[in-house]
Design a protein around this motif. Sequence first.
Motif, mmCIF file in Angstrom:
data_model
loop_
_atom_site.group_PDB
_atom_site.id
_atom_site.type_symbol
_atom_site.label_atom_id
_atom_site.label_comp_id
_atom_site.label_asym_id
_atom_site.label_seq_id
_atom_site.Cartn_x
_atom_site.Cartn_y
_atom_site.Cartn_z
ATOM 1 N N TYR A 92 81.969 15.737 33.288
ATOM 2 C CA TYR A 92 80.961 16.360 32.430
ATOM 3 C C TYR A 92 81.382 16.325 30.967
ATOM 4 C CZ TYR A 92 77.524 19.803 30.843
ATOM 5 O OH TYR A 92 76.505 20.442 30.184
ATOM 6 N N LEU A 93 82.647 16.636 30.702
ATOM 7 C CA LEU A 93 83.134 16.592 29.320
ATOM 8 C C LEU A 93 83.106 15.169 28.769
ATOM 9 C CD1 LEU A 93 86.108 19.113 29.498
ATOM 10 C CD2 LEU A 93 83.913 19.425 28.354
ATOM 11 N N GLU A 94 83.457 14.205 29.602
ATOM 12 C CA GLU A 94 83.389 12.810 29.161
ATOM 13 C C GLU A 94 81.944 12.413 28.881
ATOM 14 O OE1 GLU A 94 85.444 10.450 32.088
ATOM 15 O OE2 GLU A 94 87.360 11.426 31.650
ATOM 16 N N PHE A 95 81.033 12.902 29.718
ATOM 17 C CA PHE A 95 79.612 12.625 29.505
ATOM 18 C C PHE A 95 79.149 13.215 28.172
ATOM 19 C CE2 PHE A 95 75.364 14.566 29.829
ATOM 20 C CZ PHE A 95 74.579 13.410 29.836
ATOM 21 N N LYS A 104 69.178 13.592 30.148
ATOM 22 C CA LYS A 104 68.991 14.885 30.814
ATOM 23 C C LYS A 104 69.211 14.794 32.321
ATOM 24 C CE LYS A 104 65.605 18.654 31.279
ATOM 25 N NZ LYS A 104 66.491 19.399 32.089
ATOM 26 N N ALA A 105 68.786 13.711 32.945
ATOM 27 C CA ALA A 105 68.938 13.573 34.396
ATOM 28 C C ALA A 105 70.421 13.548 34.786
ATOM 29 C CB ALA A 105 68.238 12.307 34.884
ATOM 30 N N LYS A 106 71.224 12.808 34.031
ATOM 31 C CA LYS A 106 72.650 12.740 34.330
ATOM 32 C C LYS A 106 73.322 14.084 34.059
ATOM 33 C CE LYS A 106 76.731 9.937 33.925
ATOM 34 N NZ LYS A 106 77.317 8.692 33.499
ATOM 35 N N LYS A 107 72.901 14.752 32.970
ATOM 36 C CA LYS A 107 73.451 16.080 32.655
ATOM 37 C C LYS A 107 73.169 17.052 33.791
ATOM 38 C CE LYS A 107 71.714 19.564 30.315
ATOM 39 N NZ LYS A 107 70.902 20.322 29.482
ATOM 40 N N ASP A 108 71.918 17.069 34.247
ATOM 41 C CA ASP A 108 71.538 17.968 35.340
ATOM 42 C C ASP A 108 72.293 17.633 36.626
ATOM 43 O OD1 ASP A 108 69.826 19.277 33.639
ATOM 44 O OD2 ASP A 108 68.013 18.259 34.363
ATOM 45 N N SER A 109 72.493 16.360 36.885
ATOM 46 C CA SER A 109 73.216 15.932 38.076
ATOM 47 C C SER A 109 74.666 16.428 38.033
ATOM 48 C CB SER A 109 73.184 14.408 38.176
ATOM 49 O OG SER A 109 74.012 13.964 39.211
ATOM 50 N N LEU A 110 75.322 16.270 36.898
ATOM 51 C CA LEU A 110 76.703 16.735 36.761
ATOM 52 C C LEU A 110 76.790 18.260 36.855
ATOM 53 C CD1 LEU A 110 77.973 14.295 33.999
ATOM 54 C CD2 LEU A 110 78.779 14.420 36.364
ATOM 55 N N LEU A 111 75.840 18.949 36.230
ATOM 56 C CA LEU A 111 75.832 20.409 36.314
ATOM 57 C C LEU A 111 75.616 20.884 37.749
ATOM 58 C CD1 LEU A 111 73.915 21.473 33.081
ATOM 59 C CD2 LEU A 111 76.326 21.813 33.616
ATOM 60 N N ASN A 112 74.778 20.172 38.503
ATOM 61 C CA ASN A 112 74.565 20.526 39.912
ATOM 62 C C ASN A 112 75.840 20.345 40.723
ATOM 63 O OD1 ASN A 112 71.902 21.334 39.653
ATOM 64 N ND2 ASN A 112 71.083 19.288 40.072
ATOM 65 N N LEU A 113 76.596 19.286 40.432
ATOM 66 C CA LEU A 113 77.870 19.079 41.124
ATOM 67 C C LEU A 113 78.841 20.224 40.813
ATOM 68 C CD1 LEU A 113 78.432 15.242 40.574
ATOM 69 C CD2 LEU A 113 77.932 16.413 42.739
#
Length: 168
Positions: A92-95, A104-113
């Motif tokens: 997430y930090l690297e993202f 936003k989709a990738k951010k939400d995916s990482l936050l869900n993980l």
Amino acid sequence: MEVSKKYKWALGGLIVMVLLNAATLFTIWINKPDVRNWRNADDRDRNPAQHFMKERLDLTDAQSDSVESLRHAHFSEVRQNRDSLNKYRQAYLEFIMSDESGNKAKKDSLLNLITGQYHQIESAMYQHMAEMKEVLNSEQQQKFKKVLKNTVFRNQHDNREHRERMHR
């Protein structure tokens, strides 16, 4: 000064240093602490938390073995979950620092993980406490509850003090 006199002074200095070192080592050896062989240590030395719980909760040997087994399994599971959590947080930090941080989709995916890992850690804690409750009798459960409250509140207080010191 002659070479023979320099040699005698150097030899005399060397002898004094050897004697001082010998005296220091002898003093350390005489005053060394009593160190027990760790392989022959009793339960208290190998696992102080387990000894504390056995003593504080008046656990039988069978209960103590069950609690130790439960704690070992729980901490192993939590360690794995935290390792995964740290991996997801790093991603997430690297993202965030990457050029695609607006995705936003990738951010939400990482936050869900990340939140999923927190959920697994808390679920493991719930399961562990339920298993502990099965091992303890009602009196031991009350004592365990008090120990947990004191530990949690002390840790929260210590963490708050640490944060306050860091912000000064």
